[in-house]
Design a protein around this motif. Structure first.
Motif, PDB file in Angstrom:
ATOM      1  N   GLN A  99       0.836  -1.199   0.000  1.00 52.48           N
ATOM      2  CA  GLN A  99       0.000   0.000   0.000  1.00 52.48           C
ATOM      3  C   GLN A  99       0.875   1.254   0.000  1.00 52.48           C
ATOM      4  N   ALA A 100       0.475   2.232  -0.786  1.00 44.68           N
ATOM      5  CA  ALA A 100       1.277   3.442  -0.989  1.00 44.68           C
ATOM      6  C   ALA A 100       1.583   4.168   0.316  1.00 44.68           C
ATOM      7  N   THR A 101       0.649   4.146   1.261  1.00 46.73           N
ATOM      8  CA  THR A 101       0.815   4.886   2.505  1.00 46.73           C
ATOM      9  C   THR A 101       2.045   4.439   3.280  1.00 46.73           C
ATOM     10  N   ILE A 102       2.466   3.194   3.099  1.00 43.62           N
ATOM     11  CA  ILE A 102       3.616   2.699   3.844  1.00 43.62           C
ATOM     12  C   ILE A 102       4.898   3.394   3.405  1.00 43.62           C
ATOM     13  N   LEU A 103       5.068   3.617   2.113  1.00 44.37           N
ATOM     14  CA  LEU A 103       6.344   4.100   1.592  1.00 44.37           C
ATOM     15  C   LEU A 103       6.341   5.565   1.171  1.00 44.37           C
ATOM     16  N   PHE A 104       5.183   6.195   1.082  1.00 53.00           N
ATOM     17  CA  PHE A 104       5.146   7.570   0.595  1.00 53.00           C
ATOM     18  C   PHE A 104       4.507   8.503   1.606  1.00 53.00           C
ATOM     19  N   ASP A 105       5.142   9.667   1.782  1.00 49.72           N
ATOM     20  CA  ASP A 105       4.610  10.693   2.660  1.00 49.72           C
ATOM     21  C   ASP A 105       3.226  11.122   2.199  1.00 49.72           C
ATOM     22  N   ARG A 106       2.435  11.582   3.167  1.00 51.40           N
ATOM     23  CA  ARG A 106       1.205  12.247   2.765  1.00 51.40           C
ATOM     24  C   ARG A 106       1.571  13.529   2.027  1.00 51.40           C
ATOM     25  N   PRO A 107       0.628  14.078   1.218  1.00 49.76           N
ATOM     26  CA  PRO A 107       0.942  15.298   0.466  1.00 49.76           C
ATOM     27  C   PRO A 107       1.204  16.490   1.394  1.00 49.76           C
ATOM     28  N   ASP A 108       1.739  17.522   0.839  1.00 44.09           N
ATOM     29  CA  ASP A 108       2.004  18.751   1.571  1.00 44.09           C
ATOM     30  C   ASP A 108       1.723  19.927   0.631  1.00 44.09           C
ATOM     31  N   PRO A 109       0.614  20.637   0.799  1.00 48.47           N
ATOM     32  CA  PRO A 109      -0.428  20.500   1.828  1.00 48.47           C
ATOM     33  C   PRO A 109      -1.253  19.230   1.643  1.00 48.47           C
ATOM     34  N   TYR A 110      -2.128  18.951   2.624  1.00 48.23           N
ATOM     35  CA  TYR A 110      -2.902  17.724   2.538  1.00 48.23           C
ATOM     36  C   TYR A 110      -4.328  17.934   3.055  1.00 48.23           C
ATOM     37  N   PHE A 111      -5.225  17.138   2.480  1.00 51.70           N
ATOM     38  CA  PHE A 111      -6.618  17.061   2.893  1.00 51.70           C
ATOM     39  C   PHE A 111      -6.935  15.578   3.065  1.00 51.70           C
ATOM     40  N   GLY A 112      -7.925  15.245   3.884  1.00 52.41           N
ATOM     41  CA  GLY A 112      -8.263  13.843   3.991  1.00 52.41           C
ATOM     42  C   GLY A 112      -9.334  13.539   5.011  1.00 52.41           C
ATOM     43  N   THR A 113      -9.647  12.253   5.104  1.00 52.74           N
ATOM     44  CA  THR A 113     -10.687  11.760   6.000  1.00 52.74           C
ATOM     45  C   THR A 113     -10.340  10.344   6.449  1.00 52.74           C
ATOM     46  N   HIS A 114     -10.572  10.068   7.728  1.00 53.20           N
ATOM     47  CA  HIS A 114     -10.535   8.704   8.242  1.00 53.20           C
ATOM     48  C   HIS A 114     -11.979   8.250   8.455  1.00 53.20           C
ATOM     49  N   VAL A 115     -12.344   7.114   7.874  1.00 53.33           N
ATOM     50  CA  VAL A 115     -13.674   6.547   8.038  1.00 53.33           C
ATOM     51  C   VAL A 115     -13.537   5.240   8.809  1.00 53.33           C
ATOM     52  N   LEU A 116     -14.321   5.086   9.874  1.00 55.90           N
ATOM     53  CA  LEU A 116     -14.270   3.907  10.733  1.00 55.90           C
ATOM     54  C   LEU A 116     -15.538   3.083  10.522  1.00 55.90           C
ATOM     55  N   LEU A 117     -15.375   1.786  10.300  1.00 55.41           N
ATOM     56  CA  LEU A 117     -16.518   0.935   9.963  1.00 55.41           C
ATOM     57  C   LEU A 117     -16.531  -0.344  10.798  1.00 55.41           C
ATOM     58  N   ARG A 118     -17.726  -0.927  10.878  1.00 52.15           N
ATOM     59  CA  ARG A 118     -17.931  -2.208  11.555  1.00 52.15           C
ATOM     60  C   ARG A 118     -18.526  -3.209  10.563  1.00 52.15           C
ATOM     61  N   PHE A 119     -18.056  -4.464  10.623  1.00 53.11           N
ATOM     62  CA  PHE A 119     -18.634  -5.533   9.827  1.00 53.11           C
ATOM     63  C   PHE A 119     -19.739  -6.193  10.660  1.00 53.11           C
ATOM     64  N   GLN A 134     -15.657  -2.556  18.345  1.00 51.26           N
ATOM     65  CA  GLN A 134     -16.537  -2.345  17.195  1.00 51.26           C
ATOM     66  C   GLN A 134     -15.804  -1.847  15.956  1.00 51.26           C
ATOM     67  N   LEU A 135     -14.630  -1.269  16.160  1.00 50.41           N
ATOM     68  CA  LEU A 135     -13.882  -0.723  15.030  1.00 50.41           C
ATOM     69  C   LEU A 135     -13.199  -1.890  14.296  1.00 50.41           C
ATOM     70  N   HIS A 136     -13.713  -2.200  13.116  1.00 51.57           N
ATOM     71  CA  HIS A 136     -13.198  -3.334  12.345  1.00 51.57           C
ATOM     72  C   HIS A 136     -12.329  -2.914  11.170  1.00 51.57           C
ATOM     73  N   LEU A 137     -12.642  -1.777  10.574  1.00 56.75           N
ATOM     74  CA  LEU A 137     -11.929  -1.333   9.369  1.00 56.75           C
ATOM     75  C   LEU A 137     -11.762   0.177   9.412  1.00 56.75           C
ATOM     76  N   ALA A 138     -10.555   0.642   9.121  1.00 59.14           N
ATOM     77  CA  ALA A 138     -10.288   2.073   8.956  1.00 59.14           C
ATOM     78  C   ALA A 138      -9.926   2.321   7.497  1.00 59.14           C
ATOM     79  N   VAL A 139     -10.642   3.231   6.878  1.00 64.43           N
ATOM     80  CA  VAL A 139     -10.376   3.633   5.497  1.00 64.43           C
ATOM     81  C   VAL A 139      -9.907   5.079   5.537  1.00 64.43           C
ATOM     82  N   SER A 140      -8.717   5.344   4.989  1.00 63.85           N
ATOM     83  CA  SER A 140      -8.149   6.696   5.012  1.00 63.85           C
ATOM     84  C   SER A 140      -7.983   7.212   3.595  1.00 63.85           C
ATOM     85  N   ILE A 141      -8.423   8.435   3.392  1.00 64.33           N
ATOM     86  CA  ILE A 141      -8.279   9.110   2.101  1.00 64.33           C
ATOM     87  C   ILE A 141      -7.298  10.258   2.292  1.00 64.33           C
TER      88      ILE A 141
END
Length: 458
Positions: A26-46, A133-140
């Motif tokens: 996954q790109a997030t492991i090896l690449f910095d977030r942008p600068d400047p940056y915008f985003g959202t963390h979404v938390l989900l349950r199965f 309850q937190l099963h999946l985190a999706v980050s944009i």
């Protein structure tokens, strides 16, 4: 060069780095977030295994790989699952049990090891953290508002209409001037270089750390891969990593009052702010700009991390107990011998809430803070080491029980030491400026493993 350094150099010379499987990481492991940056963390349950697998199948084509992240010009999506989330997918019990104990337990159950007491204790956390309850985190992550909103539409299209999945929460972040955090400091400067990675490297990162310290399936600093979940020949862990997610509320008003009370005039307050962190708010390191801020230096990636502590072993420029020197002692002479490269995390932390206000001295009710995001092949264990030894203690730098001045949970009467001549100066009454609102240990799978999880072929 010491004998230990010579042995390490020999090991690194004789063991060339294996090529990283960038299309599966996954790109997030090896690449910095942008600068400047915008985003959202979404938390989900199965709510059902079928619903969870269906969502992963929808998301998988949109998760960006490191091979497609040559720059930060486009938005991307990253996903990570908790152990509870993996259980909710009805995976084989033997596979579930093969994950490390800290990850299996979850962050709330590791509160004692993390020293998350009092205001930081799990019973004070916001929902859904600590509830299982937190099963999946999706980050944009995105470099601008337009691409962020477009990526959010894509993500929500994947959530829509799936039975057996519940969105528990959504947290926007970023959009701070100069990518500064809620205390006003330029952030995201000092990440380690990963051997074999393709991201840009910068002066001062030091020798690249073996990829296996951060990505499962590759040799680490000891010359062998770290343990992976599942059978070695068919590991679901390969090209994945572990994630520490911790949401902090920052008390900016208390921070400003502390600077005003103990810093003197405006310059003195900014100097004290720099001494607490190890950098001026611009990002200029005290090691290179000990007396006055240098915004041009702070903005220059070729220079703002290019320093050592070899000529400042007394801490007269950069206090031993400041946040930055604790989190990465570099070549400091430590009272307790430690291989610093074994305790590094790749940081992808994100700031949320209104920008820093230097005139804020009373709480205005706004939610400001930081999502601390740390990644490594042993991230939970590394975080627990840091919390016990580097953040909430000072023995390793001969500071007894003194704690990290930024993220440490301070007891009554806590102090912060400023080495000075002829005698050191101790500032009394430092308080806690960050309070934990929740967190979780997560597993960020490789893309092949993500597709296997979607098909329950793990």
């Amino acid at each position: 060069m010491s004998i230990l350094d010579k042995v390490k150099a020999l090991v690194h010379h004789e063991a060339p780095a294996p090529a990283l499987e960038l299309h599966d990481i996954q790109a997030t492991i090896l690449f910095d977030r942008p600068d400047p940056y915008f985003g959202t963390h979404v938390l989900l349950r199965f709510d059902s295994a079928a619903g969870g697998r269906a969502l992963l199948a929808r998301l998988a084509p949109h998760v960006r790989s490191a091979a497609d992240a040559a720059d930060n010009a486009e938005a991307w999506i990253a996903v990570a699952l908790s152990h509870a989330g993996l259980r909710a997918l009805d995976l084989d019990a033997a596979l579930l049990d093969s994950f490390p104990a800290a990850f299996r337990d979850g962050m709330a159950q590791r509160a004692e090891r993390l020293q998350d007491y009092g205001p930081n204790a799990p019973e004070t956390w916001e929902a859904p953290y600590g509830s299982g309850q937190l099963h999946l985190a999706v980050s944009i992550f995105a470099p601008d508002e337009t691409s962020w909103r477009a990526a959010m539409v894509t993500a929500h299209e994947q959530f829509a209409g799936i039975a057996g999945v519940t969105v528990l929460g959504s947290h926007d972040f970023g959009a701070q001037p100069d990518s500064r955090n809620s205390f006003g400091y330029r952030d995201n400067i000092g990440n380690p270089a990963v051997e074999g990675g393709t991201a840009p490297t910068w002066p001062g990162q030091g020798r690249p750390v073996k990829a296996g310290e951060f990505i499962l399936g590759y040799p680490g600093e000891a010359g062998v891969p770290l343990a992976q979940p599942g059978p070695v020949q068919d590991s679901i862990g390969r090209n994945g990593t572990y994630v520490v997610l911790r949401k902090y509320h920052t008390d900016v008003a208390a921070f400003n009052r502390f600077l005003r009370e103990h810093g003197g005039d405006a310059h003195g307050q900014e100097l004290l702010a720099a001494k607490l962190v190890g950098r001026w708010r611009s990002g200029a390191p005290l090691a290179l700009a000990p007396e006055r801020d240098d915004p041009e230096l702070g903005a220059d990636r070729q220079r703002n991390n290019d320093f050592t502590y070899s000529k400042d072993q007394e801490g007269l420029r950069v206090p031993h107990g400041c946040h930055m020197r604790r989190m990465n002692p570099r070549d400091s002479k430590l009272a307790i011998l430690t291989d610093v490269n074994l305790h590094r995390l790749i940081r992808r932390s994100t700031t949320f809430g209104p920008p820093y206000r230097p005139d804020l001295f009373e709480d205005d009710g706004a939610e400001r803070g930081l999502f601390f995001i740390g990644l490594s092949a042993k991230a939970p264990e590394t975080m627990e080491f840091m919390q016990q030894e580097w953040i909430n203690h000072g023995n390793f730098i001969d500071l007894a029980d003194e704690r990290d001045p930024i993220v440490g949970q301070q007891p009554d009467g806590a102090t912060f030491t400023l080495p000075e001549r002829p005698v050191r100066r101790r500032i009394h009454g430092i308080q806690s400026f960050c309070t934990l609102r929740g967190g979780e240990y997560l597993f960020m799978p490789g893309l092949r493993a993500l597709r296997r999880l979607a098909g329950n072929q793990a």
